[in-house]
Design a protein around this motif. Structure first.
Motif, PDB file in Angstrom:
ATOM      1  N   PHE A 594     -44.504 -38.483 -17.984  1.00 34.67           N
ATOM      2  CA  PHE A 594     -44.545 -40.011 -17.756  1.00 34.67           C
ATOM      3  C   PHE A 594     -44.651 -40.174 -16.189  1.00 34.67           C
ATOM      4  O   PHE A 594     -44.872 -41.330 -15.903  1.00 34.67           O
ATOM      5  CB  PHE A 594     -43.105 -40.617 -18.186  1.00 34.67           C
ATOM      6  CG  PHE A 594     -43.060 -40.433 -19.809  1.00 34.67           C
ATOM      7  CD1 PHE A 594     -43.650 -41.144 -20.485  1.00 34.67           C
ATOM      8  CD2 PHE A 594     -42.160 -39.593 -20.471  1.00 34.67           C
ATOM      9  CE1 PHE A 594     -43.314 -41.279 -21.897  1.00 34.67           C
ATOM     10  CE2 PHE A 594     -41.962 -39.515 -21.779  1.00 34.67           C
ATOM     11  CZ  PHE A 594     -42.683 -40.131 -22.509  1.00 34.67           C
ATOM     12  N   PHE A 595     -44.313 -39.382 -15.369  1.00 30.75           N
ATOM     13  CA  PHE A 595     -43.986 -39.770 -13.938  1.00 30.75           C
ATOM     14  C   PHE A 595     -45.247 -38.827 -13.018  1.00 30.75           C
ATOM     15  O   PHE A 595     -44.769 -38.884 -11.828  1.00 30.75           O
ATOM     16  CB  PHE A 595     -42.728 -39.238 -13.711  1.00 30.75           C
ATOM     17  CG  PHE A 595     -41.474 -39.744 -14.710  1.00 30.75           C
ATOM     18  CD1 PHE A 595     -41.230 -41.113 -14.793  1.00 30.75           C
ATOM     19  CD2 PHE A 595     -41.136 -38.732 -15.684  1.00 30.75           C
ATOM     20  CE1 PHE A 595     -40.313 -41.346 -15.698  1.00 30.75           C
ATOM     21  CE2 PHE A 595     -40.212 -39.288 -16.373  1.00 30.75           C
ATOM     22  CZ  PHE A 595     -39.878 -40.559 -16.539  1.00 30.75           C
ATOM     23  N   ASN A 596     -46.189 -38.750 -13.457  1.00 35.88           N
ATOM     24  CA  ASN A 596     -47.229 -38.080 -12.786  1.00 35.88           C
ATOM     25  C   ASN A 596     -46.768 -36.779 -11.999  1.00 35.88           C
ATOM     26  O   ASN A 596     -47.088 -36.461 -10.881  1.00 35.88           O
ATOM     27  CB  ASN A 596     -47.629 -39.084 -11.879  1.00 35.88           C
ATOM     28  CG  ASN A 596     -49.335 -38.976 -10.903  1.00 35.88           C
ATOM     29  OD1 ASN A 596     -50.105 -38.299 -11.866  1.00 35.88           O
ATOM     30  ND2 ASN A 596     -49.276 -39.476  -9.754  1.00 35.88           N
ATOM     31  N   SER A 597     -46.014 -35.998 -12.795  1.00 37.07           N
ATOM     32  CA  SER A 597     -45.581 -34.852 -12.251  1.00 37.07           C
ATOM     33  C   SER A 597     -46.474 -33.618 -11.979  1.00 37.07           C
ATOM     34  O   SER A 597     -46.108 -33.090 -11.288  1.00 37.07           O
ATOM     35  CB  SER A 597     -44.512 -34.331 -13.442  1.00 37.07           C
ATOM     36  OG  SER A 597     -43.342 -35.338 -13.658  1.00 37.07           O
ATOM     37  N   GLN A 598     -47.438 -33.867 -12.964  1.00 38.99           N
ATOM     38  CA  GLN A 598     -48.580 -32.593 -12.603  1.00 38.99           C
ATOM     39  C   GLN A 598     -49.228 -32.925 -11.113  1.00 38.99           C
ATOM     40  O   GLN A 598     -49.469 -32.039 -10.625  1.00 38.99           O
ATOM     41  CB  GLN A 598     -49.690 -32.841 -13.758  1.00 38.99           C
ATOM     42  CG  GLN A 598     -49.152 -32.539 -15.037  1.00 38.99           C
ATOM     43  CD  GLN A 598     -50.235 -33.034 -16.117  1.00 38.99           C
ATOM     44  OE1 GLN A 598     -50.952 -32.258 -16.353  1.00 38.99           O
ATOM     45  NE2 GLN A 598     -50.166 -34.018 -16.646  1.00 38.99           N
ATOM     46  N   ASN A 599     -49.388 -33.984 -10.744  1.00 40.86           N
ATOM     47  CA  ASN A 599     -50.099 -34.343  -9.393  1.00 40.86           C
ATOM     48  C   ASN A 599     -49.048 -33.793  -8.213  1.00 40.86           C
ATOM     49  O   ASN A 599     -49.402 -33.221  -7.356  1.00 40.86           O
ATOM     50  CB  ASN A 599     -50.436 -35.768  -9.309  1.00 40.86           C
ATOM     51  CG  ASN A 599     -51.747 -36.319  -9.885  1.00 40.86           C
ATOM     52  OD1 ASN A 599     -52.456 -35.110 -10.522  1.00 40.86           O
ATOM     53  ND2 ASN A 599     -51.855 -37.327  -9.780  1.00 40.86           N
ATOM     54  N   ASP A 600     -47.762 -33.922  -8.500  1.00 41.16           N
ATOM     55  CA  ASP A 600     -46.838 -33.632  -7.441  1.00 41.16           C
ATOM     56  C   ASP A 600     -46.789 -31.962  -7.505  1.00 41.16           C
ATOM     57  O   ASP A 600     -46.594 -31.521  -6.494  1.00 41.16           O
ATOM     58  CB  ASP A 600     -45.469 -34.097  -7.718  1.00 41.16           C
ATOM     59  CG  ASP A 600     -45.336 -35.398  -7.691  1.00 41.16           C
ATOM     60  OD1 ASP A 600     -44.337 -36.361  -8.052  1.00 41.16           O
ATOM     61  OD2 ASP A 600     -46.078 -36.068  -6.826  1.00 41.16           O
ATOM     62  N   LEU A 601     -46.938 -31.372  -8.762  1.00 44.71           N
ATOM     63  CA  LEU A 601     -46.851 -30.149  -8.619  1.00 44.71           C
ATOM     64  C   LEU A 601     -48.014 -29.543  -8.096  1.00 44.71           C
ATOM     65  O   LEU A 601     -48.245 -28.508  -7.278  1.00 44.71           O
ATOM     66  CB  LEU A 601     -46.834 -29.572 -10.433  1.00 44.71           C
ATOM     67  CG  LEU A 601     -46.308 -28.180 -10.564  1.00 44.71           C
ATOM     68  CD1 LEU A 601     -45.001 -28.234 -10.296  1.00 44.71           C
ATOM     69  CD2 LEU A 601     -46.319 -27.870 -12.234  1.00 44.71           C
ATOM     70  N   LYS A 602     -49.291 -30.164  -8.369  1.00 48.34           N
ATOM     71  CA  LYS A 602     -50.319 -29.782  -7.369  1.00 48.34           C
ATOM     72  C   LYS A 602     -50.519 -30.056  -6.101  1.00 48.34           C
ATOM     73  O   LYS A 602     -50.983 -29.145  -5.404  1.00 48.34           O
ATOM     74  CB  LYS A 602     -51.662 -30.643  -8.289  1.00 48.34           C
ATOM     75  CG  LYS A 602     -53.110 -30.256  -7.767  1.00 48.34           C
ATOM     76  CD  LYS A 602     -54.045 -30.984  -8.259  1.00 48.34           C
ATOM     77  CE  LYS A 602     -55.533 -31.091  -7.579  1.00 48.34           C
ATOM     78  NZ  LYS A 602     -56.665 -31.917  -8.308  1.00 48.34           N
TER      79      LYS A 602
END
Length: 878
Positions: A594-602
């Motif tokens: 829900f929180f754009n977490s994948q982008n932060d991980l990237k």
């Protein structure tokens, strides 16, 4: 018999009001129910004035027919005269200016007026009844009014107090006498106490309002404590102050406020006390300072409301349209003024709201000619100009109402938009969103199927276990997700077999069914709706009900409610830990983000989910730094800003000790803890663990040497399992005194098994280092004797603390060689030589060991010769 009395610890308002009441009851006896404040006692001793006060011991309470009580209506404050209340034959007359309290007395005659002093009330009565007074009486009444109104600056001061003072001056009140006794100088001891009180103070920002709480422990009752509180407030120009003092067997609370939002009278009522909105007091028995402060903070958070904001925040005059106007014309108004919402108004009354999006859709569908009343939104909430920030936040953030009409007396007077609110929040960190809000979440759910990644990255047993969990959930009409660090590390390609399962449904009931299906055992935690399932092969599965946590006040323990996976993820610490994977068969492997977490991980960023994350749980700051250093990530700019803001506001509660310890221990247990410790120091977080904790040059050197010592030790591959984090803890606290380290252990609620190791090894290590650094040359037996009682944690800390190579080499020799040394002869050999078993055996074997370590004895024959020389057998035993 008539008796006039007042409250315990009498002040000038008590005495002046008692004397004033005597003019209405000329035959009554004046009797204090107990002691007087020091300032009043000084006046009575120095003034030379004679007043006909009777001693309490000379009064037969059973003989009282009428009791006149002034300046209080609290039964608990009139001392022994409470017995009169049990006698129905006693008539009770009351004169007071305080609001009702928890044990308010009721009399046959009551004169209660909302003024700043009871003396003011009597002045009003004298003027109404045309009663004259002397200059002396005018001066006493003036002193009472000045004291109770804080020289007319307390918010409880009323126009009546000023008018009363003006009349008293006309009657000849002596202002010099008033000034002499009211503006009291502090003694040297009181100055010291005031300094301690100021040093103890903490300012909390509660619903945008700064409130200072100070606390102090005194060996005996100090009757001028209220004076110290008043001076503190004046010196520091505090808007609101609560001072807590543990004196004798009670905790006393003194409250002072200049703010209408902080009604100290109402707040102290919760403790059985009372007073005015600006000045009040209470006392409690059988409570600790910590308990009282914790309760006080809870009451403050529930009662202190932020100031009115809507009238200042709203835009006015309002651009509005009539309900009969066509949508196409209304859209022109929206475009002309570049606004997103139009109020629909008829004769000043708001009927609805029309958004630009709704207008555009209507026009697209050829409905532009329709009146706006046809497609306007009619379900919305309004506020008045006095609405506070929390009310505005609730509507815009929680209810997702983008525009709030401000209505006064039924007419639209202003508009507040979401942009207005967010601009305010962005501009001032004190205005933080409502912690209980659960709807201010991103609305886009991001999906990605990770089934293949699960299959390829996990071993067969774990993959099948996840499938089984999903099947059991499906069979019992629940929805199961694996969440948190497992998902994060799966996307990073790292192994993590810590399974955290979240259930939309009854998590504990599901855990019982899963345990039965897998033939495992279960441990439940009803309070948090969680359970742990232990499988026969030793694997552990953590299961929780999808839940929402909210915090009543900063750094408090969370309150848990059942919720959805969306809200469960929202309560988590960082975006990279706020992802889940569906486990039910129909959606197995589907990622929930829900929180754009994948982008932060990237992007390798650590970001909090909302502005209040660190306010809710300050220990997350330590976790953020640990993740940043361990994973090689960076703190997001906003996250870093919120850390600094939390440090500035000192949002670290009394209940946080154990949580801080858990996070600190995890940092110290990292493979390379030093970067995280330096980061804690950069953010000035170490003083929250202990005020004296500093990253000095010496501490930095010891920590570096600790890292080298631990790395050396790990290369030895010894068959031991020391708590290596303790080595770094000892290094971090190396420059503190042992007493301070003990206090820090208590502050962090470190379990006794660890705190005992920390304290004993610290003392032993420092003693060993002193000996090793000074002794030259060092015999192996001396090294052994010095270090034999120490644990490996203490040995490694001692190695890091040594200032020369000689000491480090000595400890290295002990760990690798000397501690394993043995003599050739053992107990059985001594018996064979003719020695009788007994206490001497230990001394003999110890002597042989030391001789072996020093190379004095290298064979059995040499050891036997040493025994015969130093421990000769009796003649008959040879």
């Amino acid at each position: 018999m008539d008796v006039i009395t007042s409250h315990l610890n009498a002040d000038f308002d008590c005495m002046a009001s008692m004397l004033a009441a005597r003019k209405l009851y000329p035959n009554a006896k004046l009797v204090f129910p107990g002691s007087q404040e020091r300032n009043l006692r000084r006046f009575l001793n120095e003034s030379g004035l004679t007043f006909e006060f009777s001693r309490l011991r000379s009064i037969d309470i059973e003989a009282i027919d009428r009791l006149i009580v002034v300046d209080t209506r609290q039964a608990s404050r009139i001392g022994p005269f409470q017995r009169c209340l049990e006698n129905p034959a006693v008539t009770l007359h009351l004169f007071d200016h305080h609001p009702d309290g928890p044990d308010t007395m009721r009399g046959s005659k009551e004169e209660v007026r909302q003024v700043g002093s009871t003396a003011t009330l009597f002045v009003q009565l004298f003027r109404e009844q045309e009663i004259s007074i002397t200059r002396q009486e005018a001066t006493l009444l003036a002193m009472a009014i000045y004291e109770d109104t804080g020289n007319f600056i307390f918010t409880s001061t009323t126009p009546a107090d000023l008018l009363a003072m003006a009349w008293l001056l006309e009657q000849g009140a002596d202002i010099d006498t008033v000034s002499h006794y009211i503006n009291q100088e502090l003694s040297s001891d009181e100055v010291i106490l005031l300094h301690k009180l100021i040093k103890s103070a903490t300012t909390y920002t509660i619903n945008t309002i700064p409130i200072t709480v100070a606390r102090i422990i005194l060996p005996a009752y100090h009757d001028e404590f209220a004076l110290l509180v008043r001076r503190f407030m004046t010196m520091e120009n505090l808007p609101a102050l609560f001072a807590l003092a543990a004196m004798d067997d009670r905790v006393y609370i003194i409250g002072r406020s200049r703010l209408p939002e902080v009604n100290v009278g109402r707040i102290t009522m919760a403790f059985g006390g009372g007073g005015h909105a600006s000045a009040a007091a209470a006392s409690l028995k059988d409570h600790s300072l910590i308990q009282v402060e914790e309760k006080l903070l809870g009451i403050l958070h529930s009662t202190v409301r932020p100031p009115s904001m809507a009238g200042e925040l709203m835009s006015s005059p309002v651009i509005a349209v009539e309900p009969t106007l066509s949508i196409i014309e209304a859209n022109k108004t929206l475009v002309r003024y570049n606004i997103t919402v139009l109020p629909v108004v008829k004769k000043g009354e708001i009927l609805g709201l029309l958004s630009r999006r709704e207008a555009a859709k209507a026009i697209y569908h050829d409905l532009g000619a329709e009146p706006v009343a046809s497609y306007m939104t009619s379900e919305f909430e309004v506020v008045g100009p006095e609405a506070n920030l929390l009310e505005i936040q609730r509507l815009i953030i929680s209810n997702r109402q983008r525009t709030i009409p401000v209505v006064e007396k039924g007419e639209l007077v202003g508009i507040i938009t979401r942009t207005d609110l967010f601009s305010l929040l962005a501009g001032d960190p004190a205005f933080l969103p409502d912690l209980k809000s659960s709807q201010n979440l991103p609305s886009v759910e991001r999906h990605r199927n990770l089934a293949n990644q699960l299959r390829h990255n996990l071993n067969r047993e774990v993959y099948q276990l996840l499938q089984t969990i999903g099947e059991v959930a499906h069979n019992f009409r629940a929805t199961a997700y694996v969440v948190g660090g497992f998902v994060r590390d799966l996307l990073l390609g790292q192994e993590n077999l810590d399974l955290d399962i979240v259930i939309e449904g009854d998590g504990i009931d599901f855990a019982k069914k899963l345990a039965a299906h897998l033939q495992g055992t279960i441990c439940t935690h009803e309070k948090f709706n969680t359970a742990v399932v232990l499988l026969p092969d030793g694997m552990k599965i953590d299961i929780a009900t999808a839940r929402l946590e909210y915090y009543e006040y900063p750094a408090a323990m969370p309150t848990v409610e059942s919720s959805s996976i969306k809200l469960d993820l929202y309560r988590r610490d960082f975006t990279i830990n706020a992802m889940a994977i569906h486990l039910n068969p129909d959606r197995f492997g589907l990622l929930v983000d829900f929180f754009n977490s994948q982008n932060d991980l990237k992007d390798r960023m650590i970001r909090i989910l909302h502005n209040l994350s660190f306010v809710e749980d300050p220990s997350r700051i330590f976790r953020a730094i640990r993740f940043e250093q361990r994973m090689g990530f960076k703190l997001g700019k906003h996250t870093e800003k919120q850390i600094k803001n939390s440090v500035r506001l000192a949002l670290f509660g009394a209940t946080m000790g154990r949580r801080f310890f858990q996070e600190l221990r995890l940092i110290l247990a990292e493979k390379e803890p030093l970067p995280a410790l330096h980061r804690l120091d950069d953010f000035r977080l170490l003083p929250f663990l202990h005020p004296g904790l500093k990253m000095t040059t010496r501490v930095k050197k010891i920590l570096r040497e600790s890292e080298h010592a631990v790395a050396w030790y790990q290369r030895l591959y010894l068959d031991t399992s020391p708590e290596l984090w303790i080595v770094y803890f000892l290094g971090l606290t190396a420059c503190l005194k042992t007493q301070d380290v003990a206090e820090m252990c208590k502050r962090l609620e470190i379990p006794s098994r660890y705190s005992q190791i920390i304290l004993t090894q610290r003392v032993a290590a420092k003693r060993a280092v002193t000996f090793l650094n000074k002794t030259d040359p060092l015999q192996p037996s001396q090294i052994y004797e010095t270090l034999k009682e120490m644990r490996h944690e203490g040995l490694l800390f001692a190695m890091a603390s040594c200032r020369n190579k000689k000491g480090r080499m000595a400890i290295s020799s002990y760990v690798t060689k000397l501690c394993h040394g043995r003599s050739h002869l053992q107990g059985d050999d001594l018996i064979a030589l003719g020695y009788l078993p007994g206490p001497r055996f230990q001394a003999m074997l110890h002597r042989l060991l030391l001789a072996t370590l020093d190379g004095v004895c290298t064979s059995r024959a040499e050891e036997i010769a040493l025994l015969k020389k130093e421990f000769p057998l009796p003649a008959q035993s040879r």
